[in-house]
Write an enzyme that holds these catalytic residues in place. Structure first.
Site, PDB file in Angstrom:
ATOM      1  N   GLY D 127       0.823  -1.195   0.000  1.00 56.54           N
ATOM      2  CA  GLY D 127       0.000   0.000   0.000  1.00 56.54           C
ATOM      3  C   GLY D 127       0.861   1.251   0.000  1.00 56.54           C
ATOM      4  O   GLY D 127       0.837   2.037   0.934  1.00 56.54           O
ATOM      5  N   SER D 129       1.713   3.152  -3.374  1.00 56.59           N
ATOM      6  CA  SER D 129       1.291   4.094  -4.412  1.00 56.59           C
ATOM      7  C   SER D 129      -0.113   4.620  -4.167  1.00 56.59           C
ATOM      8  O   SER D 129      -0.973   3.921  -3.627  1.00 56.59           O
ATOM      9  CB  SER D 129       1.302   3.404  -5.777  1.00 56.59           C
ATOM     10  OG  SER D 129       2.545   2.824  -6.017  1.00 56.59           O
ATOM     11  N   GLU D 245      13.852  -3.828  -1.953  1.00 54.92           N
ATOM     12  CA  GLU D 245      13.005  -4.337  -3.033  1.00 54.92           C
ATOM     13  C   GLU D 245      13.857  -4.692  -4.256  1.00 54.92           C
ATOM     14  O   GLU D 245      13.479  -5.494  -5.094  1.00 54.92           O
ATOM     15  CB  GLU D 245      11.975  -3.257  -3.410  1.00 54.92           C
ATOM     16  CG  GLU D 245      10.959  -3.687  -4.431  1.00 54.92           C
ATOM     17  CD  GLU D 245      10.229  -2.494  -5.044  1.00 54.92           C
ATOM     18  OE1 GLU D 245       9.346  -2.728  -5.859  1.00 54.92           O
ATOM     19  OE2 GLU D 245      10.557  -1.334  -4.707  1.00 54.92           O
TER      20      GLU D 245
END
Lengths: 378, 399, 378, 399
Positions: D127, D129, D245
Site C-alpha cells: 500500500g 502508491s 526491493e
C-alpha cells in the site's frame, strides 16, 4: 567469481597509471603524434625500463607471464593517455604472433629484443578488398633454392613504417579466403623489393601501405598453418583495443561531466538541464556495459577457441557501439569547443570512433558472433 | 492536392540544370563531388558566375537585383546546385547581412553595401558568437564605446567561418552594459576587416582543417555610420537575421547528393568478395536513411508550400533543422563505416585540388572519415539541436 | 506542388471529422469492440448514409470516384476515433479487389451493395507460414463440371467473421510463392465446406481463421492472373493504414502533451522537466515525418507500379517505426495510467503497434523498398 | 581475477537444479514457460515447496529461518529458477515487508509476522502508491487519525499487485498533515485485509489481465500495535524497503529464459520459407540483445561481487534497473515481431491452464503480444527509468 586484481596486477596498474598521469600529458602526446614516426622513442625506452613491453610474454623469454587481465590493465591506462606508441603493433599483435607461431629460437631472439625495447614489429596482414576478413590473404609466398620470397600488397598496416621487422602473412597454398595455407614470415624493413609508405591516421597514429615484390622472408614457425595463431593474436589485439576504449571512454565521460558542471549558459551550469543529465547518464551506462565486456574478453583469452572468439566478438560489438555513442555524445554535449584540434576531447572522440575500424567493426563481429553462437562457423 | 511540380517549375528546373552544365566551373564541381578543399578563388568564380546570371541573390527581391524566386523555385535551385556539385553560396553576405541591411539599413547603407555583395566586391563574415557564449548569444561581452563619431570596439568573436577571406564583418557589440536584460544594450555594427586593431587567428578543427577563426578587436574604431538601425536595438536585427539564416535548413539536396555518393562507395567496396551494397544489414541501414530522407523532403516541401501560401514557418524550421542534420550525419556515418580499414589513413594532401600522388586505398577514401568528424558540427552550430528542441517545446507545444 | 484539399475533400473531411468527434466517443467504441461482431451495425449504416462507403469507387457503380487523398482523409479521421468498423476489410481491400479484378457485372452488383452498406466483405489471403508475402498462396482452386472449388487454410483474416462474402485468393497454377497462377474467388459466408472461426484481436478488432474444404466459389474476373490486382488493392490498404496511424498518433501526441501540462509531480507539471520535453518533441517530429509519408503514399496510389509500390513500402516503414516510437513513448511519459484498459490511450498504443503487423511490417517493407529501388524485384 | 564460479558455487548450482527437477510442480513450470496465467494456488504450491526446503527466505538471515546465502548464491538461485520455469517469488511479504519488520519491528511483531510469511499463512500486498502520486511517493494523501489505541484510516491506494489474493497490506499513511516536508508525518502500518471498511477494486491492464488493484479505506480501524517503529517516521522505513526491493533488479535469469524462448519462436517461424532465425536482419537484432545481455550479466556480477565484498550498491542498482528492463522489453518486442500476423489474434482463453481448444497459429503465439504490452510496465513501475536516471545524475554524477 573474483573481480579483484592480483598483487602483481595492482602494482602494474599503479606503474602504468602513474606513468600516463605524470608523463603523458596531452601536449607531449600531440608532439609525439606529430613527429615523423608518430611516437616518442624516449617514451618507448621508458616502457621497456618499466617492464611494460614484457607483460604478455612467457617468463622463459624474459616476459612477465601476464595474461589477458594484465594486458587490460596496461591498455586501459594507455587509453586514458591516448598513447600513440606502437604497443598494439609490436607487443600485442607482433609479439603474440612470434610467441604463438615462432620456433623456440625465434621466440628467444625476437621477443628478447622486443622486451628490451630494441625491436619494433608490425603485423602486415590486411589487403586491399579484404576488409576485416582474417583469411583474406592473397599475397603469395614461394619457396625457391635460396628460401622464401613474398609478393603482394598489404594495406593499412598499423605502425608499419616504424617496424624493424614486418610479420607478413602470405599464402603457401589455397586461394584467397581459405583459412588453410596461410603462413607467417619475417621481413626486415630494409629488405630488397619491399616498399613501405607510411602515413598518419586520423586518430593520431600511423599506418603504412606495403608492397612486396619478391621480397626475401624467413618463415615464422612452420609455414602454411598460421591461421590459428593469427586468430589468437588478433583476439589479444581485440581485448587490448576494448580495454583501451574503456580507458578513453572514461576520460571522455569525466571531461564531459566536468564540462557540464562548470560551463554556464543562460545563467546556470548546463549540467542542471535534465535532458543533458539523462544523456550523461546514458553515456555512463554505456561505459559500464563496455567495461564489463572488456573484462570478460580479457578473462576469456585463455578459454577454448569458440568461447574465446565468441566473447571477443561480443566485446568488440559492445565496445564499437559504446565508443561511438560516447564519442558523439561527448562532442555534442560540449558543443563547438570539442570540435577543435586544441581541445583534447576531440582526439579521444576520434580514437574512440576509429577503434571500430581496427580488427573488425560492429557489423563484422556481429556476424561472427552469430556464426559462433549458432555453430554455423568452424 | 498535387505533389508533382508544375510545368513551369519543371521548365525552371531544366533552366537551372542547363546553367549548371555551362556555367559551373568543372574543376570546382569535381572538387565538391570529391570532397576536396575549396580555395577562396573557387568560391569567387562560382559566385561570380551566379552573379552574372542574376542568381546570386536567391532570396533577394528583384528590386535589389535578386531573383524574386518562390520558395519552391529556391528549393529546386538548391537541389540542382547540390546535384551538380555547386558549392554552397557563402551565406554571410548575401543571405545574412544583406536581409538585415535591406530591412533596417539606411538608404545610403543599402546603396553602398548591397551592390558590393552582389558583385563579389566584399566578402563578409559573421561576428555573433563569443567564447563561452555558445547558444546563449545574448551573453556577449564585446564592448563598443562611443567616442565622437566612432565606436571603439574591444573584445573577441569566435567560430568566424572563413573569416580569413573576409573584407567585412558584421558584429553584435554591447553598447549599454547597464541594460536591465542581456538582450538589451546590444548594437549591430558593420566593420571593415582592414581597420587597425583587428587580428584573425585560425581555429583548427578536429579534422585538421582551417575553416573557422577567432577575431580579436583591440581599440578598433568604427564609424557610427556603420551602425545598423538604432543604438541598443541590435538584438532585434540579430533575431531577424537568425530567422533568415534558415534558408534551405533541411539540406535535402545536399543529403541526396551525399546519399548518391554513399551508394557509389557501397557499390565499390567489397565485403566477402561481394559489393557492400548487397550486404543485407548495410543495405537496410542505407534504406532506412533513404526513407527518412524521402520523408524529410516531403516535410520540407509541406513547409515550403505553406510559406508560398503566405504562412510563416515557426517551429517547423526547428524540425527541419533537427531531422536534416540527423539524416546528413547518418549518411556521413555510414560512408565512414563503408570504408572499413581505409577510414583510418589521414592523407590530408590528397584533399588539395592539385594532388596527383597515389591515393591510399580507393580514390574516394581520403575525405570520408574527416568529413564524418567535420559534420558533427551540423548539430551544434547554428543553434544546437538541443536548443531547437527547446524552441519546439516552448513555441509549438507550449511546454 | 499543391498540398491543399479540393473542395470535395474538405467537405468529406468535415463530415467524417464531425462524425468521429460527435458520435464516436471512447465508450461507444469500446462497447462496439466488445460486441459479438466487434463493431456497430448502426454505425455502419451511418457510414453508408454519409457516403463514406462509396468514397474510393468509380461513379459508374455508385461510388464517389475518390482517390488516395480522399481515402486518406477518411482513414485519418478513423484513426483519431480508433474506429473498429470493417472499413479496411470491406471498402478498401474487398471493394478494391472487386473494382480491380471483377467483371462489370460483379462490380455493379457487389459494389452497389457495399456502397449501400448491405454487404460486408473480407479478404481471405494470408496463410499459415506465409507471413507477409503476397504471393504465398497454397490454397488450391480446382475447376470441375459444376464450377470452381477451393481447398486450403487462410489465417488472420481481418473481419472475416462478419463478412457476407469472402474474397479468397487461391492457386489455379504454379506453386506457393509464384506470382503467376493466383486467382480471386467469391465465397458466400454460408457456403458448404467453409469454416470461419472468429476471434478478437489485441487492438480491439476481429480476425478469423478460415478453413476451405472443397468450397464452391465464383471467380472474381478471370481466374489465374490476379496478383497485380492484389498488389494494387493492398497498396490502397497500406496507404489507408498509414493515414489511420497518423490519426491515431495525433491523438496519442495530444493526449500525452495534455498530460504533461496537467499532471504534477514533485510540485510542478511534469512537462516542465526538460528530458520529457525533448522526448515529446521527438514524438512530434516522428509524427510529422509519418504524416509526410502518409500523404506521399496517398498521392502516389495512381502512379505506375514501381513508383507506387516503392512509395507505399517506404511509407509503411516510416509509419511502422514512428507508430512504435509514439506508442511506447506515450505510455512511458504517462506512466502507470496508460497501462490500464480504462484509459483510452492504451488502446491507441495497441492499435499503433499492431498496424505494423498488418499488410507487412517494417522489415518486410524495408526489403521490398530495397528490391524496388535497386531493381532487384520485378 | 577469476570469472568462473568456484567449485562450491558450482556444487550449489547443481543442488538448486536438482531441487527444481524434483520439487518445482511440473504443471506450474509449464505454465510459466508457456506464458500462461498462474492462479493463487500455483504460487502457493511453489512457494510452499521452497518453504519446506528452507529456501523461501532467499534474502533472509539464518536466524529468522532464511537461507543466509551470499549474493552470488542468490544470483545462481534466481538464474536456475528462471531457467526451470519457477514463478518469481511474490515479493511483498518475504522480500518487502519482512526486511522492514526484521529491522524496525518489535520482538512481538517479528515473532508474529515472520513465521507466518515463511509458512505462507499470510499473503501480503503493498500500500505505497496512490492515484496521482506516481514516482512521487511522498505526496501520499491517505490519512490515519489516532482514536484511542487505534488509527482510523481513510484514503486510497493503487497499483496493488495481486491484492485480490492478499491477507495483509502494508501501508504508508499520513499521520501528521501539518509536517513541514511531505516526507515527514508519514507512518508505516500493517493492516489486516479483513478489517471492515476495506474494498479492493480490480484495475484491468491494457492486456486485459487483472494483476493490479485499487484498495479503498473507509474508516478502517487499525490497532496502534500494528504500526512499525515510531509514528511519523514511516518514510525512513519506506526508503529502507525500497532499497531492499531491488533484489535481482537486473533480471538476468529471466531475460536469458526469455531469449531462449525467443529463439525457439524464431526457429519455428518461417520467412520466405526459411526459419526466421536465419534472416540476417532479424538475427542481427537478436544478437544485439544477446550481447547486451552478456554485458548486463557481467555488470550485475560486478555489482554482486562488490556487495559480497562488503560494498553498498548505490547508483549501480539504477543502472541495472535501466539496462535490465531495456533488455527484457527488447526481447518481448522481438518476440512480438517474430510472430508476424499471428501477433494480432487475442485468444485470452488460451492463457488458462485448462485450455484444450485449438490455438490460433502456433501454440506459443497466444501470450506473446499481450506480454509485450504488459512488459511496458517494467520501465514504469518500481521507480520509472526516468527517476532512475535522476538518481544516477544526482547520486553518482553529482549533477
Amino acid at each position: 567469481m573474483d573481480f579483484s586484481l592480483s598483487e602483481e596486477q595492482r602494482l602494474l596498474k599503479e606503474t602504468v597509471d602513474r606513468l600516463v598521469r605524470d608523463r603523458y600529458g596531452f601536449e607531449a602526446r600531440q608532439a609525439a603524434a606529430a613527429s615523423e614516426q608518430g611516437f616518442s622513442r624516449a617514451m618507448w625506452a621508458t616502457f621497456a625500463e618499466l617492464g611494460l613491453l614484457a607483460v604478455p610474454f612467457p617468463e622463459a623469454v624474459g616476459g612477465l607471464g601476464g595474461g589477458g587481465v594484465d594486458l587490460m590493465v596496461v591498455a586501459e591506462a594507455f587509453g586514458r593517455g591516448l598513447v600513440v606508441e606502437p604497443y598494439l603493433a609490436t607487443v600485442v599483435l607482433g609479439g603474440s604472433l612470434v610467441e604463438l607461431a615462432g620456433s623456440d629460437e625465434q621466440k628467444a631472439h625476437i621477443l628478447g629484443h622486443v622486451v628490451a625495447g630494441e625491436k619494433l614489429l608490425a603485423f602486415a596482414h590486411g589487403e586491399p578488398d579484404g576488409r576485416y576478413d582474417l583469411a583474406h590473404v592473397g599475397t603469395r609466398a614461394e619457396e625457391s633454392g635460396d628460401g622464401w620470397r613474398l609478393t603482394g600488397r598489404k594495406s593499412v598496416v598499423i605502425n608499419g613504417d616504424a617496424a624493424d621487422t614486418l610479420i607478413v602473412s602470405a599464402r603457401t597454398a589455397g586461394g584467397t579466403g581459405d583459412e588453410a595455407g596461410i603462413g607467417l614470415f619475417l621481413v626486415a624493413s630494409d629488405a630488397a623489393g619491399l616498399t613501405v609508405h607510411g602515413n598518419p591516421t586520423i586518430d593520431g597514429g600511423r599506418s603504412a601501405e606495403v608492397v612486396l615484390d619478391g621480397v626475401a622472408a624467413e618463415p615464422l614457425g612452420e609455414p602454411g598453418a598460421a591461421f590459428p595463431a593469427i586468430e589468437a593474436a588478433v583476439a589479444r589485439g581485440i581485448a587490448a583495443l576494448c580495454a583501451e576504449a574503456v580507458g578513453a571512454m572514461e576520460v571522455a565521460c569525466e571531461t564531459t561531466l566536468d564540462y557540464l558542471k562548470t560551463r554556464k549558459q543562460f545563467g546556470r551550469p548546463i549540467g542542471s538541464f535534465q535532458a543533458l543529465q539523462h544523456r550523461m547518464v546514458d553515456m555512463r551506462t554505456e561505459l559500464e556495459q563496455a567495461r564489463s565486456m572488456a573484462i570478460l574478453a580479457a578473462a576469456k583469452l585463455g578459454a577454448d577457441r569458440v568461447e574465446r572468439e565468441r566473447t571477443v566478438s561480443a566485446a568488440k560489438v559492445t565496445i564499437g557501439r559504446a565508443a561511438h555513442h560516447v564519442a558523439e555524445e561527448a562532442i555534442q554535449l560540449h558543443g563547438g569547443i570539442a570540435m577543435t584540434w586544441e581541445y583534447a576531447l576531440s582526439h579521444y572522440a576520434k580514437r574512440l570512433v576509429m577503434i571500430d575500424h581496427l580488427l573488425g567493426d560492429v557489423d563484422f563481429h556481429t556476424e561472427r558472433f552469430i556464426a559462433l553462437t549458432d555453430g554455423t562457423a568452424a | 492536392m498535387d505533389l508533382n511540380f508544375t510545368p513551369e517549375e519543371q521548365a525552371f528546373r531544366d533552366e537551372v540544370r542547363a546553367f549548371m552544365r555551362t556555367d559551373l566551373p568543372a574543376d570546382v564541381a569535381a572538387k565538391v563531388k570529391g570532397g576536396k578543399r575549396l580555395t577562396r578563388d573557387d568560391h569567387v568564380r562560382w559566385m561570380t558566375a551566379l552573379s552574372k546570371r542574376g542568381w546570386l541573390g536567391v532570396n533577394w527581391p528583384t528590386e535589389y537585383g535578386g531573383t524574386g524566386w518562390s520558395p519552391v523555385q529556391r528549393h529546386i535551385f538548391e537541389e540542382e546546385c547540390a546535384a551538380a556539385g555547386g558549392p554552397r553560396i557563402i551565406a554571410f553576405g548575401v543571405n545574412m547581412v544583406a536581409p538585415v541591411i535591406m530591412k533596417f539599413g539606411t538608404a545610403e547603407q543599402k546603396a553602398h553595401y548591397l551592390p558590393r555583395i552582389l558583385d563579389l566586391t566584399d566578402w563578409w563574415c559573421q561576428g555573433y558568437s563569443e567564447p563561452g557564449a555558445g547558444s546563449d548569444l545574448a551573453s556577449l561581452k564585446t564592448r563598443a564605446v562611443r567616442d565622437g563619431d566612432h565606436y571603439v570596439v574591444n573584445g573577441q568573436k569566435t567560430w568566424t567561418t572563413l573569416g580569413q577571406h573576409a573584407d567585412w564583418i558584421f558584429c553584435l557589440v554591447r553598447t549599454d552594459p547597464q541594460a536591465a536584460k542581456p538582450q538589451e544594450g546590444i548594437s549591430f555594427l558593420l566593420i571593415d576587416m582592414k581597420t587597425p586593431g583587428i587580428t584573425v587567428r585560425p581555429i583548427i578543427l578536429l579534422d585538421g582543417e582551417h575553416e573557422v577563426n577567432e577575431v580579436f578587436f583591440d581599440d578598433v574604431r568604427v564609424p557610427v555610420g556603420n551602425r545598423i538601425g538604432e543604438e541598443n536595438l541590435g538584438w532585434t536585427y540579430a533575431k531577424y537575421l537568425l530567422t533568415h539564416e534558415r534558408t534551405n535548413i533541411a539540406g535535402v539536396g545536399l543529403s541526396k547528393e551525399a546519399l548518391r555518393h554513399l551508394k557509389t562507395i557501397a557499390r565499390d567496396q567489397l565485403k566477402n568478395g561481394r559489393p557492400l551494397i548487397e550486404d543485407p544489414i548495410f543495405r537496410a541501414r542505407m534504406a532506412q536513411i533513404e526513407i527518412d530522407l524521402m520523408a524529410l523532403e516531403m516535410t520540407n516541401l509541406r513547409v515550403l508550400a505553406d510559406v508560398q501560401a503566405g504562412g510563416a514557418p515557426g517551429a517547423e524550421s526547428s524540425i527541419l533543422k533537427i531531422k536534416g542534420t540527423e539524416v546528413r550525419q547518418a549518411i556521413t556515418d555510414l560512408a565512414r563505416r563503408a570504408l572499413g580499414p581505409y577510414a583510418l589513413p589521414f592523407q590530408s594532401e590528397a584533399l588539395d585540388g592539385g594532388f596527383n600522388g597515389e591515393p591510399i586505398g580507393p580514390g574516394y577514401a581520403a575525405p570520408v572519415a574527416a568529413h564524418y568528424f567535420n559534420m558533427r558540427k551540423l548539430s551544434i552550430f547554428g543553434g544546437s539541436n538541443e536548443i531547437q528542441k527547446n524552441i519546439i517545446a516552448k513555441a509549438s507545444l507550449g511546454l
